[in-house]
Design an enzyme around this catalytic site. Structure first.
Site, short mmCIF file in Angstrom:
data_model
loop_
_atom_site.label_atom_id
_atom_site.label_comp_id
_atom_site.label_asym_id
_atom_site.label_seq_id
_atom_site.Cartn_x
_atom_site.Cartn_y
_atom_site.Cartn_z
N GLU A 358 55.15 51.38 -53.78
CA GLU A 358 56.02 52.41 -53.20
C GLU A 358 55.96 52.48 -51.68
O GLU A 358 55.90 53.58 -51.12
CB GLU A 358 55.64 53.78 -53.78
CG GLU A 358 55.80 53.84 -55.27
CD GLU A 358 55.22 55.12 -55.87
OE1 GLU A 358 55.82 55.64 -56.82
OE2 GLU A 358 54.17 55.60 -55.41
C1 TNX Z 1 53.77 56.39 -59.13
S1 TNX Z 1 52.98 53.88 -60.22
C2 TNX Z 1 52.73 55.97 -58.33
C3 TNX Z 1 51.67 56.92 -57.97
C4 TNX Z 1 51.89 58.26 -58.57
C5 TNX Z 1 52.41 58.11 -59.98
C6 TNX Z 1 52.55 59.39 -60.71
C7 TNX Z 1 52.47 53.65 -58.82
C8 TNX Z 1 51.99 52.33 -58.56
N1 TNX Z 1 52.51 54.67 -57.94
O1 TNX Z 1 51.57 57.01 -56.58
O2 TNX Z 1 50.70 58.96 -58.57
O3 TNX Z 1 53.64 57.46 -59.92
O4 TNX Z 1 52.83 59.17 -62.06
#
Ligand code: TNX
Length: 544
Positions: A358
């Site tokens: 992300e």
């Molecule tokens: C996505 S999945 C994220 C996390 C969050 C999570 C909450 C991923 C690699 N990153 O930063 O905590 O969703 O479900």
């Protein structure tokens, strides 16, 4: 006629007596090993119709001093509830009858790193494995075929019997783990150790620690002390946060190692980095302008990182994807290199996880530069780079491990580059997802994941075009935005976690929810004895 009715009467009397006798039979004496409830399900179980009794006279014998620690682990599991004082002794060859024997001598090497063979006769429990790790996994099976009350911390009434027979067992996948996010909320060393104990019971071998995120930096880095003194000082919701000193981290690593569990430490880069930017202004490149079309989640007003070269504010919210390191700042690479060097030195396991997820406000070309340089650094410290699926965009090779969580596109990209893949599909394997809309904590952006849904999937066919050979295994991440204490951890992890452990260990051939849910239901007693605050799903026929 008269005779006939006497016979009938006698017959009734006899069968009545038989029924009474049957129901008087003390609960427990079990002689059919194939009826025992083992999670994950073993490769093969054969019953021989007798039983072994563990008594006050029993002891644990190990073949060689190096196995004493494993023997002691078993003694520590059995002594409290039995009230016995099982002693661990090293000796060569089989011990006299009535004992437990752990050995690697002459074991079938086909069983591999973690496989084991358990042979139970009236006289002896013999656990044999080519590697100590296999003995440790086999001990979990011994625990699970003893009566459930073996798991209580206080003295319970025996008898302590085990049905006789043979179990031959080994895992399907080499990576079977769970991730704990200690960044969004901080968890104590004791909590992490308890989680390690619980995953070990289900034969998992990987514990991934998410050690940094926007909301907190949780591992002491001696060359950059503000990371913890400032960056570790809070958490989601504004609590006091916390961090592990290097000593405490090593304590966790060694504790895990004693249970043949590898700690995979993660520093989330180049996004999810606000706690570092708040600790050191020189890392902060200032206000971020989101890049059109690449900002998927609702952006926070916080994506204003304030003035360049000034520390950002500490963040206690739950938005993702708004912070980033800057490639144009050379200090960035000195910082990452120092962090990875210190972390590598503290970590005996082969992996360093660099996050990579992300990074919505990092330019794509910069993101690729970052991944490439992080990979070089990780390699220079003799470690293997693991990253969330987005790292597949970098120039990664067959050494890298890519953790799939959402996009089949990235999984395929990783496969094309020859990388290995860990399966953590959010819709199936995210422990922070609510069970249903009434779950007291958890999120639901990916799905509601009831216990059946969590179990009903197969990593080998989850993503079209990804062959099973490149799948290392399964990992269930527990993100902690809504998770604040051990009860919360247990409520979300249990009872889904045993299912992930089984998906990783057992063959998918003939695996069905209908068969599994009965075994899981019987594990209710064990989870209760272990004092696990698990979610009593209505889909499971609980026996408690
Ligand atoms: C996505 S999945 C994220 C996390 C969050 C999570 C909450 C991923 C690699 N990153 O930063 O905590 O969703 O479900």
């Amino acid at each position: 006629m008269k005779q006939f009715s006497t016979h009938t009467f006698l017959g009734l009397l006899l069968s009545g007596t038989f029924i009474v006798l049957l129901s008087c039979k003390p609960s427990g004496p079990k002689t059919d090993l194939t009826k025992e409830t083992i999670i994950p399900k073993p490769v093969s179980v054969t019953a021989t119709g007798d039983r072994f009794s563990l008594t006050d006279d029993s002891n644990i014998y190990v073949e060689g001093d190096e196995l004493k620690q494993i023997g002691q682990y078993l003694a520590n599991k059995l002594n409290p509830s039995t009230g016995f004082d099982l002693q661990v002794t090293a000796m060569a060859g089989e011990p006299p009858s009535g004992n437990i024997y752990l050995t690697t001598a002459g074991a079938d090497t086909q069983l591999g790193e973690e496989g084991y063979e358990l042979t139970i006769t009236e006289d002896l429990i013999k656990l044999s494995a080519p590697k100590p790790a296999g003995l440790f996994r086999g001990i979990q099976t011994i625990r699970q075929i003893l009566p459930s009350k073996i798991e209580f911390a206080s003295i319970q009434q025996g008898p302590w019997e085990i049905a006789s027979g043979t179990i031959r067992d080994y895992p399907t996948y080499s990576w079977r783990g769970s991730m704990l996010d200690v960044a969004r909320h901080f968890f104590s060393v004791e909590d992490v150790k308890r989680y390690i104990d619980l995953i070990a019971f289900y034969k998992m071998n990987i514990m991934h620690l998410h050690l940094s995120d926007d909301q907190g930096w949780r591992i002491e880095i001696k060359s950059w002390p503000n990371l913890t003194t400032i960056g570790g000082s809070t958490e989601v919701g504004g609590g006091k946060g916390g961090f592990y000193t290097q000593e405490q981290y090593s304590d966790i690593v060694n504790y895990a190692l004693s249970q043949f569990i590898t700690i995979v430490p993660e520093i989330d880069l180049p996004g999810h980095i606000n706690s570092a930017l708040a600790s050191y202004g020189e890392l902060n490149g200032g206000t971020i302008v989101p890049i059109e079309g690449r900002v998927k989640m609702n952006m926070s007003p916080k994506n204003d990182l304030g003035k360049k070269n000034r520390p950002t504010e500490l963040y206690m919210g739950t938005e993702v994807g708004w912070s980033t390191l800057r490639v144009e700042k050379e200090i960035t690479f000195k910082f990452v290199d120092d962090v990875l060097r210190e972390l590598a030195a503290l970590t005996p396991g082969p992996y360093l996880h660099i996050g990579g997820d992300e990074a919505h406000v990092t330019k794509k070309e910069d993101y690729i530069t970052f991944v490439n340089r992080f990979d070089d650094m990780v390699k220079s410290y003799g470690k293997v780079m693991v990253g969330w699926e987005e790292i597949a965009q970098g120039e990664i090779d067959s050494n890298a491990i890519v953790q799939h969580w959402s996009s089949p596109k990235y999984a395929l990209m990783a496969a094309e580059k020859g990388s290995k893949i860990i399966m953590s599909p959010a819709k199936k394997a995210y422990l922070d997802m609510q069970y249903d809309s009434t779950s007291r904590i958890g999120l639901h952006w990916a799905a509601y994941i009831e216990v059946d849904s969590a179990y009903n999937w197969d990593p080998a066919i989850r993503v079209d075009g990804i062959p099973q050979e490149i799948i290392l295994g399964v990992e269930a991440p527990l993100w902690s935005e809504t998770v604040t204490n051990m009860d919360d951890i247990e409520y979300l992890a249990f009872p889904r976690l045993p299912g992930y452990a089984e998906i990783g260990w057992s063959s998918s051939q003939g695996r069905t929810w209908d068969e599994y849910k009965v075994r899981l239901g019987k594990h209710g007693e064990r989870m209760r004895a272990l004092n696990i605050d698990f979610y009593r799903s209505k889909l499971v026929p609980w026996v408690e």
